[in-house]
Design a protein around this motif. Structure first.
Motif, PDB file in Angstrom:
ATOM      1  N   LEU A  57       0.826  -1.213   0.000  1.00 40.79           N
ATOM      2  CA  LEU A  57       0.000   0.000   0.000  1.00 40.79           C
ATOM      3  C   LEU A  57       0.860   1.263   0.000  1.00 40.79           C
ATOM      4  O   LEU A  57       0.618   2.187  -0.768  1.00 40.79           O
ATOM      5  N   MET A  58       1.853   1.283   0.887  1.00 40.55           N
ATOM      6  CA  MET A  58       2.683   2.487   1.006  1.00 40.55           C
ATOM      7  C   MET A  58       3.528   2.734  -0.239  1.00 40.55           C
ATOM      8  O   MET A  58       3.834   3.879  -0.556  1.00 40.55           O
ATOM      9  N   GLU A  59       3.877   1.675  -0.957  1.00 36.73           N
ATOM     10  CA  GLU A  59       4.701   1.835  -2.153  1.00 36.73           C
ATOM     11  C   GLU A  59       3.901   2.196  -3.403  1.00 36.73           C
ATOM     12  O   GLU A  59       4.475   2.685  -4.371  1.00 36.73           O
ATOM     13  N   ASN A  60       2.592   1.947  -3.393  1.00 38.51           N
ATOM     14  CA  ASN A  60       1.829   2.070  -4.627  1.00 38.51           C
ATOM     15  C   ASN A  60       0.641   3.019  -4.598  1.00 38.51           C
ATOM     16  O   ASN A  60       0.033   3.256  -5.644  1.00 38.51           O
ATOM     17  N   PHE A  61       0.285   3.543  -3.432  1.00 38.90           N
ATOM     18  CA  PHE A  61      -0.920   4.356  -3.357  1.00 38.90           C
ATOM     19  C   PHE A  61      -0.660   5.669  -2.649  1.00 38.90           C
ATOM     20  O   PHE A  61       0.325   5.832  -1.938  1.00 38.90           O
ATOM     21  N   GLU A  62      -1.568   6.611  -2.873  1.00 47.40           N
ATOM     22  CA  GLU A  62      -1.485   7.957  -2.313  1.00 47.40           C
ATOM     23  C   GLU A  62      -2.707   8.206  -1.426  1.00 47.40           C
ATOM     24  O   GLU A  62      -3.734   7.540  -1.584  1.00 47.40           O
ATOM     25  N   PRO A  63      -2.627   9.194  -0.543  1.00 47.91           N
ATOM     26  CA  PRO A  63      -3.758   9.491   0.335  1.00 47.91           C
ATOM     27  C   PRO A  63      -5.063   9.813  -0.395  1.00 47.91           C
ATOM     28  O   PRO A  63      -6.140   9.609   0.159  1.00 47.91           O
ATOM     29  N   ASP A  64      -5.006  10.279  -1.661  1.00 50.03           N
ATOM     30  CA  ASP A  64      -6.256  10.581  -2.366  1.00 50.03           C
ATOM     31  C   ASP A  64      -6.914   9.345  -2.979  1.00 50.03           C
ATOM     32  O   ASP A  64      -8.024   9.425  -3.497  1.00 50.03           O
ATOM     33  N   ASP A  65      -6.252   8.174  -2.921  1.00 55.57           N
ATOM     34  CA  ASP A  65      -6.881   6.921  -3.340  1.00 55.57           C
ATOM     35  C   ASP A  65      -7.830   6.467  -2.239  1.00 55.57           C
ATOM     36  O   ASP A  65      -7.589   6.701  -1.061  1.00 55.57           O
ATOM     37  N   PHE A  66      -8.923   5.820  -2.629  1.00 49.92           N
ATOM     38  CA  PHE A  66      -9.869   5.301  -1.642  1.00 49.92           C
ATOM     39  C   PHE A  66      -9.526   3.845  -1.380  1.00 49.92           C
ATOM     40  O   PHE A  66      -9.635   3.001  -2.272  1.00 49.92           O
ATOM     41  N   ILE A  67      -9.093   3.543  -0.159  1.00 50.06           N
ATOM     42  CA  ILE A  67      -8.602   2.200   0.170  1.00 50.06           C
ATOM     43  C   ILE A  67      -9.442   1.596   1.285  1.00 50.06           C
ATOM     44  O   ILE A  67      -9.592   2.183   2.357  1.00 50.06           O
ATOM     45  N   VAL A  68      -9.969   0.402   1.001  1.00 51.32           N
ATOM     46  CA  VAL A  68     -10.719  -0.385   1.979  1.00 51.32           C
ATOM     47  C   VAL A  68      -9.902  -1.630   2.272  1.00 51.32           C
ATOM     48  O   VAL A  68      -9.471  -2.324   1.349  1.00 51.32           O
ATOM     49  N   VAL A  69      -9.669  -1.930   3.549  1.00 54.77           N
ATOM     50  CA  VAL A  69      -8.880  -3.098   3.935  1.00 54.77           C
ATOM     51  C   VAL A  69      -9.727  -4.000   4.816  1.00 54.77           C
ATOM     52  O   VAL A  69     -10.356  -3.539   5.771  1.00 54.77           O
ATOM     53  N   LYS A  70      -9.734  -5.271   4.476  1.00 55.16           N
ATOM     54  CA  LYS A  70     -10.327  -6.288   5.343  1.00 55.16           C
ATOM     55  C   LYS A  70      -9.177  -7.188   5.799  1.00 55.16           C
ATOM     56  O   LYS A  70      -8.558  -7.874   4.998  1.00 55.16           O
ATOM     57  N   LEU A  71      -8.887  -7.141   7.074  1.00 50.50           N
ATOM     58  CA  LEU A  71      -7.800  -7.946   7.637  1.00 50.50           C
ATOM     59  C   LEU A  71      -8.418  -9.141   8.356  1.00 50.50           C
ATOM     60  O   LEU A  71      -9.071  -8.988   9.378  1.00 50.50           O
ATOM     61  N   ASP A  72      -8.235 -10.315   7.777  1.00 49.86           N
ATOM     62  CA  ASP A  72      -8.825 -11.532   8.339  1.00 49.86           C
ATOM     63  C   ASP A  72      -7.878 -12.689   8.043  1.00 49.86           C
ATOM     64  O   ASP A  72      -8.090 -13.469   7.134  1.00 49.86           O
ATOM     65  N   ILE A  73      -6.818 -12.759   8.822  1.00 49.63           N
ATOM     66  CA  ILE A  73      -5.780 -13.751   8.572  1.00 49.63           C
ATOM     67  C   ILE A  73      -5.946 -14.984   9.459  1.00 49.63           C
ATOM     68  O   ILE A  73      -5.511 -16.064   9.129  1.00 49.63           O
ATOM     69  N   ASP A  74      -6.609 -14.810  10.602  1.00 54.39           N
ATOM     70  CA  ASP A  74      -6.844 -15.911  11.543  1.00 54.39           C
ATOM     71  C   ASP A  74      -5.558 -16.504  12.096  1.00 54.39           C
ATOM     72  O   ASP A  74      -5.518 -17.668  12.479  1.00 54.39           O
ATOM     73  N   LEU A  82      -0.038  -6.613  12.426  1.00 52.03           N
ATOM     74  CA  LEU A  82      -0.484  -5.766  11.323  1.00 52.03           C
ATOM     75  C   LEU A  82      -1.490  -4.729  11.817  1.00 52.03           C
ATOM     76  O   LEU A  82      -1.447  -3.566  11.413  1.00 52.03           O
ATOM     77  N   PHE A  83      -2.385  -5.152  12.689  1.00 49.87           N
ATOM     78  CA  PHE A  83      -3.353  -4.234  13.275  1.00 49.87           C
ATOM     79  C   PHE A  83      -2.619  -3.137  14.050  1.00 49.87           C
ATOM     80  O   PHE A  83      -2.900  -1.950  13.906  1.00 49.87           O
ATOM     81  N   ARG A  84      -1.628  -3.523  14.841  1.00 49.73           N
ATOM     82  CA  ARG A  84      -0.873  -2.543  15.634  1.00 49.73           C
ATOM     83  C   ARG A  84      -0.079  -1.582  14.737  1.00 49.73           C
ATOM     84  O   ARG A  84       0.051  -0.397  15.050  1.00 49.73           O
ATOM     85  N   GLN A  85       0.439  -2.093  13.615  1.00 53.24           N
ATOM     86  CA  GLN A  85       1.166  -1.222  12.689  1.00 53.24           C
ATOM     87  C   GLN A  85       0.247  -0.129  12.158  1.00 53.24           C
ATOM     88  O   GLN A  85       0.649   1.033  12.040  1.00 53.24           O
ATOM     89  N   LEU A  86      -0.991  -0.499  11.844  1.00 52.25           N
ATOM     90  CA  LEU A  86      -1.953   0.503  11.391  1.00 52.25           C
ATOM     91  C   LEU A  86      -2.263   1.489  12.521  1.00 52.25           C
ATOM     92  O   LEU A  86      -2.349   2.696  12.294  1.00 52.25           O
ATOM     93  N   LEU A  87      -2.412   0.979  13.732  1.00 53.69           N
ATOM     94  CA  LEU A  87      -2.694   1.842  14.885  1.00 53.69           C
ATOM     95  C   LEU A  87      -1.581   2.863  15.133  1.00 53.69           C
ATOM     96  O   LEU A  87      -1.839   3.981  15.577  1.00 53.69           O
ATOM     97  N   GLU A  88      -0.337   2.471  14.848  1.00 52.83           N
ATOM     98  CA  GLU A  88       0.822   3.274  15.231  1.00 52.83           C
ATOM     99  C   GLU A  88       1.455   4.065  14.090  1.00 52.83           C
ATOM    100  O   GLU A  88       2.362   4.860  14.334  1.00 52.83           O
ATOM    101  N   ASN A  89       0.985   3.880  12.862  1.00 56.45           N
ATOM    102  CA  ASN A  89       1.645   4.506  11.721  1.00 56.45           C
ATOM    103  C   ASN A  89       0.733   5.550  11.064  1.00 56.45           C
ATOM    104  O   ASN A  89      -0.181   5.198  10.311  1.00 56.45           O
ATOM    105  N   PRO A  90       0.968   6.827  11.315  1.00 56.50           N
ATOM    106  CA  PRO A  90       0.134   7.876  10.726  1.00 56.50           C
ATOM    107  C   PRO A  90       0.118   7.862   9.194  1.00 56.50           C
ATOM    108  O   PRO A  90      -0.890   8.200   8.585  1.00 56.50           O
ATOM    109  N   LYS A  91       1.224   7.445   8.575  1.00 53.30           N
ATOM    110  CA  LYS A  91       1.266   7.382   7.100  1.00 53.30           C
ATOM    111  C   LYS A  91       0.275   6.330   6.587  1.00 53.30           C
ATOM    112  O   LYS A  91      -0.438   6.563   5.609  1.00 53.30           O
ATOM    113  N   LEU A  92       0.206   5.188   7.250  1.00 52.76           N
ATOM    114  CA  LEU A  92      -0.780   4.165   6.885  1.00 52.76           C
ATOM    115  C   LEU A  92      -2.197   4.674   7.119  1.00 52.76           C
ATOM    116  O   LEU A  92      -3.097   4.425   6.317  1.00 52.76           O
ATOM    117  N   GLN A  93      -2.390   5.361   8.223  1.00 52.05           N
ATOM    118  CA  GLN A  93      -3.715   5.888   8.547  1.00 52.05           C
ATOM    119  C   GLN A  93      -4.185   6.888   7.504  1.00 52.05           C
ATOM    120  O   GLN A  93      -5.379   6.996   7.236  1.00 52.05           O
TER     121      GLN A  93
END
Length: 147
Positions: A57-74, A82-93
């Motif tokens: 995501l970080m290598e290929n998309f920009e903040p103006d892209d609309f991104i929906v993520v479903k994280l279900d790895i079990d 991965l959940f914590r990385q999203l919680l802690e990374n403002p660039k991902l957010q």
């Protein structure tokens, strides 16, 4: 209508090396087949790893892209980092607009599906989970869980 759908298959981590691409595409409505990108590699929670979906995501998309993520790895050792990385990374957010996650917390009603609390397959409480989702929402990510 989605321009792209990226689906990471966790076959290696689930000991399921029989993922049949034909079956995957055969079960998807025709109008959704072209945007689907099936990435059949093991998921990695290691930051900056090719198998980490956040890296792509970080290598290929920009903040103006609309991104929906479903994280279900079990696989708690992968999905929680991965959940914590999203919680802690403002660039991902900034990139992720909508986030869905099945956070397997210790909930009595779900033990028959997720395993006994003592199994180690569940982690945390409903309150803690809601607080994490609230943090994402405060950061601008429309975060949702399901059970």
């Amino acid at each position: 209508h989605f321009d792209h759908i990226y689906s990471y298959d966790n076959a290696a981590n689930n000991n399921d090396d029989n993922t049949n691409v034909q079956d995957v595409y055969g079960n998807i409505p025709a109008h959704m087949r072209m945007p689907l990108h099936l990435i059949n590699i093991p998921i990695s929670a290691e930051e900056d790893h090719d198998g980490n979906p956040w890296t792509m995501l970080m290598e290929n998309f920009e903040p103006d892209d609309f991104i929906v993520v479903k994280l279900d790895i079990d696989t708690r050792s992968v999905d929680m980092p991965l959940f914590r990385q999203l919680l802690e990374n403002p660039k991902l957010q900034e990139l992720v607009n909508v986030f869905y996650f099945e956070h397997r917390v210790q909930m009595d009603e779900m033990q028959s599906y997720w395993g006994q609390h003592s199994s180690g397959l569940t982690n945390g409480t409903i309150t803690g989970s809601l607080e994490m989702f609230q943090s994402l929402r405060k950061a601008g990510v429309a975060a949702h869980y399901w059970i």
